[in-house]
Scaffold this motif. Structure first.
Motif, PDB file in Angstrom:
ATOM      1  N   VAL A 180       0.846  -1.198   0.000  1.00  0.00           N
ATOM      2  CA  VAL A 180       0.000   0.000   0.000  1.00  0.00           C
ATOM      3  C   VAL A 180       0.884   1.250   0.000  1.00  0.00           C
ATOM      4  CG1 VAL A 180      -1.746   1.292   1.286  1.00  0.00           C
ATOM      5  CG2 VAL A 180      -1.955  -1.189   1.072  1.00  0.00           C
ATOM      6  N   ASP A 181       1.957   1.216   0.815  1.00  0.00           N
ATOM      7  CA  ASP A 181       2.887   2.355   0.833  1.00  0.00           C
ATOM      8  C   ASP A 181       3.596   2.505  -0.509  1.00  0.00           C
ATOM      9  OD1 ASP A 181       2.354   3.302   3.294  1.00  0.00           O
ATOM     10  OD2 ASP A 181       3.985   2.246   4.321  1.00  0.00           O
ATOM     11  N   LEU A 182       3.940   1.379  -1.098  1.00  0.00           N
ATOM     12  CA  LEU A 182       4.592   1.411  -2.406  1.00  0.00           C
ATOM     13  C   LEU A 182       3.682   2.091  -3.425  1.00  0.00           C
ATOM     14  CD1 LEU A 182       6.827   0.502  -4.468  1.00  0.00           C
ATOM     15  CD2 LEU A 182       5.411  -1.520  -4.861  1.00  0.00           C
ATOM     16  N   LEU A 183       2.393   1.775  -3.359  1.00  0.00           N
ATOM     17  CA  LEU A 183       1.443   2.398  -4.282  1.00  0.00           C
ATOM     18  C   LEU A 183       1.461   3.920  -4.106  1.00  0.00           C
ATOM     19  CD1 LEU A 183      -0.886   2.322  -6.354  1.00  0.00           C
ATOM     20  CD2 LEU A 183      -2.454   2.000  -4.444  1.00  0.00           C
ATOM     21  N   ALA A 184       1.462   4.375  -2.856  1.00  0.00           N
ATOM     22  CA  ALA A 184       1.523   5.824  -2.599  1.00  0.00           C
ATOM     23  C   ALA A 184       2.827   6.409  -3.159  1.00  0.00           C
ATOM     24  CB  ALA A 184       1.398   6.101  -1.103  1.00  0.00           C
ATOM     25  N   ASP A 185       3.930   5.660  -3.012  1.00  0.00           N
ATOM     26  CA  ASP A 185       5.223   6.110  -3.568  1.00  0.00           C
ATOM     27  C   ASP A 185       5.146   6.275  -5.084  1.00  0.00           C
ATOM     28  OD1 ASP A 185       6.358   5.978  -1.062  1.00  0.00           O
ATOM     29  OD2 ASP A 185       7.299   4.017  -1.376  1.00  0.00           O
ATOM     30  N   LEU A 186       4.440   5.360  -5.741  1.00  0.00           N
ATOM     31  CA  LEU A 186       4.379   5.380  -7.205  1.00  0.00           C
ATOM     32  C   LEU A 186       3.389   6.431  -7.731  1.00  0.00           C
ATOM     33  CD1 LEU A 186       4.447   1.524  -7.855  1.00  0.00           C
ATOM     34  CD2 LEU A 186       6.322   3.126  -8.226  1.00  0.00           C
ATOM     35  N   LEU A 187       2.349   6.722  -6.940  1.00  0.00           N
ATOM     36  CA  LEU A 187       1.373   7.728  -7.360  1.00  0.00           C
ATOM     37  C   LEU A 187       1.940   9.139  -7.193  1.00  0.00           C
ATOM     38  CD1 LEU A 187      -1.922   6.256  -5.810  1.00  0.00           C
ATOM     39  CD2 LEU A 187      -1.310   6.299  -8.236  1.00  0.00           C
ATOM     40  N   THR A 188       2.791   9.313  -6.167  1.00  0.00           N
ATOM     41  CA  THR A 188       3.305  10.644  -5.840  1.00  0.00           C
ATOM     42  C   THR A 188       3.982  11.377  -7.010  1.00  0.00           C
ATOM     43  OG1 THR A 188       3.478  10.080  -3.510  1.00  0.00           O
ATOM     44  CG2 THR A 188       4.823  11.916  -4.256  1.00  0.00           C
ATOM     45  N   PRO A 189       4.949  10.731  -7.715  1.00  0.00           N
ATOM     46  CA  PRO A 189       5.615  11.476  -8.804  1.00  0.00           C
ATOM     47  C   PRO A 189       4.675  11.885  -9.944  1.00  0.00           C
ATOM     48  CG  PRO A 189       6.644   9.309  -8.472  1.00  0.00           C
ATOM     49  CD  PRO A 189       5.477   9.379  -7.558  1.00  0.00           C
ATOM     50  N   LEU A 190       3.489  11.271 -10.002  1.00  0.00           N
ATOM     51  CA  LEU A 190       2.552  11.606 -11.070  1.00  0.00           C
ATOM     52  C   LEU A 190       1.724  12.858 -10.726  1.00  0.00           C
ATOM     53  CD1 LEU A 190       1.357   7.935 -11.754  1.00  0.00           C
ATOM     54  CD2 LEU A 190       2.965   9.275 -13.145  1.00  0.00           C
ATOM     55  N   LEU A 191       1.899  13.356  -9.515  1.00  0.00           N
ATOM     56  CA  LEU A 191       1.144  14.544  -9.090  1.00  0.00           C
ATOM     57  C   LEU A 191       1.904  15.812  -9.451  1.00  0.00           C
ATOM     58  CD1 LEU A 191       0.180  13.376  -5.474  1.00  0.00           C
ATOM     59  CD2 LEU A 191      -1.174  13.147  -7.567  1.00  0.00           C
ATOM     60  N   PRO A 192       1.177  16.918  -9.671  1.00  0.00           N
ATOM     61  CA  PRO A 192       1.874  18.171  -9.973  1.00  0.00           C
ATOM     62  C   PRO A 192       2.582  18.731  -8.731  1.00  0.00           C
ATOM     63  CG  PRO A 192      -0.517  18.502  -9.917  1.00  0.00           C
ATOM     64  CD  PRO A 192      -0.279  17.039  -9.726  1.00  0.00           C
TER      65      PRO A 192
END
Length: 320
Positions: A180-192
């Motif tokens: 679940v934390d990994l998912l948050a790590d991967l979503l983060t760089p896609l944010l502005p």
């Protein structure tokens, strides 16, 4: 040499200083694990979970606070083939939301082969070009590694077939809290890049009344197998602190109406000798108390709003 050391130092400093904030929404057919995933990421029950499809009606947002980013989860209602005015309105809401968020997470359960429902959503997603899409394989705790590998390959192929480039394909188990934390790590760089959009303590910006209505609706839906889940709407008429209470023993009075479409449904919700409604009250009251952190007196009434799903005036009054 001097210039180089200055340069590396400044780039490190700026890397640390970059804060990202943005919106993500999870999509997927009913029971794909969207709400459970939202709750696991936020770390608290915010989106309602139910084994009945279509219970997440309102845009419930969970907010994931991290030192370097703030991820705001927008929970869109499920996309489905519209049968009623309400269905069409929900679908419009979905498409608008998809085009406005910064990243879309497409949830596909590991334990079920890709089906027509998944394809229907994937085709819609393919039409939304600009928003990055992450395929999230949920419920990985329910399968062995061979089944999981097959699912990952199938999702990769689905993307190629429809011209979707997955930014990531991530297996997670929200109930087992794996990746679940990994998912948050991967979503983060896609944010502005940008400052936090909500204060640190906020877990959701949904008005409390709407969340309370959702909890009551969830409790009312449990066990009503034979009626369409859409035919229940809940409106919280008022939430008021009881006047004459000492400060250390507050009590919140909540008056709510459960609306159904036809008189014949009334008996189903109320149950023999009012038992069903009483159970709904007890169950939802516990959840509301947990959510608001205060004792609650819940006053529930069942009312008929004739064919509300097809009546624009009723829909507006019921918050759609």
């Amino acid at each position: 040499m001097g210039a180089m050391s200055v340069r590396t130092q400044s780039s490190e400093e700026s890397a640390e200083a970059v804060h990202r904030a943005g919106f993500a929404c999870f999509v997927g057919r009913p029971n794909a694990g969207k709400s459970t995933l939202t709750n696991a990421l936020v770390g608290q029950k915010v989106a309602i979970t139910s084994n009945r499809p279509q219970t997440t009606r309102h845009t419930v947002r969970g907010i994931v606070h991290r030192p370097e980013a703030q991820l705001i989860l927008v929970d869109t209602p499920g996309l489905h083939k519209p049968r009623t005015l309400l269905g069409e309105r929900l679908n419009d809401v979905v498409r608008t939301t998809w085009a406005e968020v910064d990243v879309i997470g497409f949830c596909l359960p590991a334990n079920e082969k890709l089906g027509p429902g998944d394809r229907f959503i994937a085709k819609e997603l393919a039409g939304i070009k600009k928003t990055p899409k992450v395929a999230i394989v949920t419920k990985t705790d329910l399968v062995d590694s061979k089944t999981l590998a097959e699912q990952l390959i199938a999702i990769d192929q689905l993307g190629q077939e429809l011209g979707i480039t997955w930014a990531e394909i991530v297996p997670v188990s929200a109930t087992g809290n794996q990746q679940v934390d990994l998912l948050a790590d991967l979503l983060t760089p896609l944010l502005p890049e940008g400052p936090a959009l909500y204060p640190e303590g906020d877990l959701t910006d949904e008005p409390e009344q709407v969340m309370v209505a959702e909890l009551i609706r969830e409790a009312a839906l449990e066990g009503v197998r034979d009626e369409l889940p859409h035919s229940i709407a809940v409106v919280v008429e008022e939430m008021l602190p009881r006047e004459d209470r000492p400060a250390d023993k507050p009590l919140l009075d909540i008056h709510a109406n459960v609306y159904i479409e036809r008189p014949s449904q009334k008996g189903i919700i109320i149950g023999p000798k009012g038992k069903r409604l009483k159970d709904v009250g007890i169950k939802s009251r516990k959840q509301i108390e947990a959510l608001l952190g205060t004792p609650v007196f819940l006053d529930l009434h069942v009312k008929v709003a004739k064919d509300w799903q097809r009546d624009p005036k009723q829909l507006r009054r019921l918050g759609f």
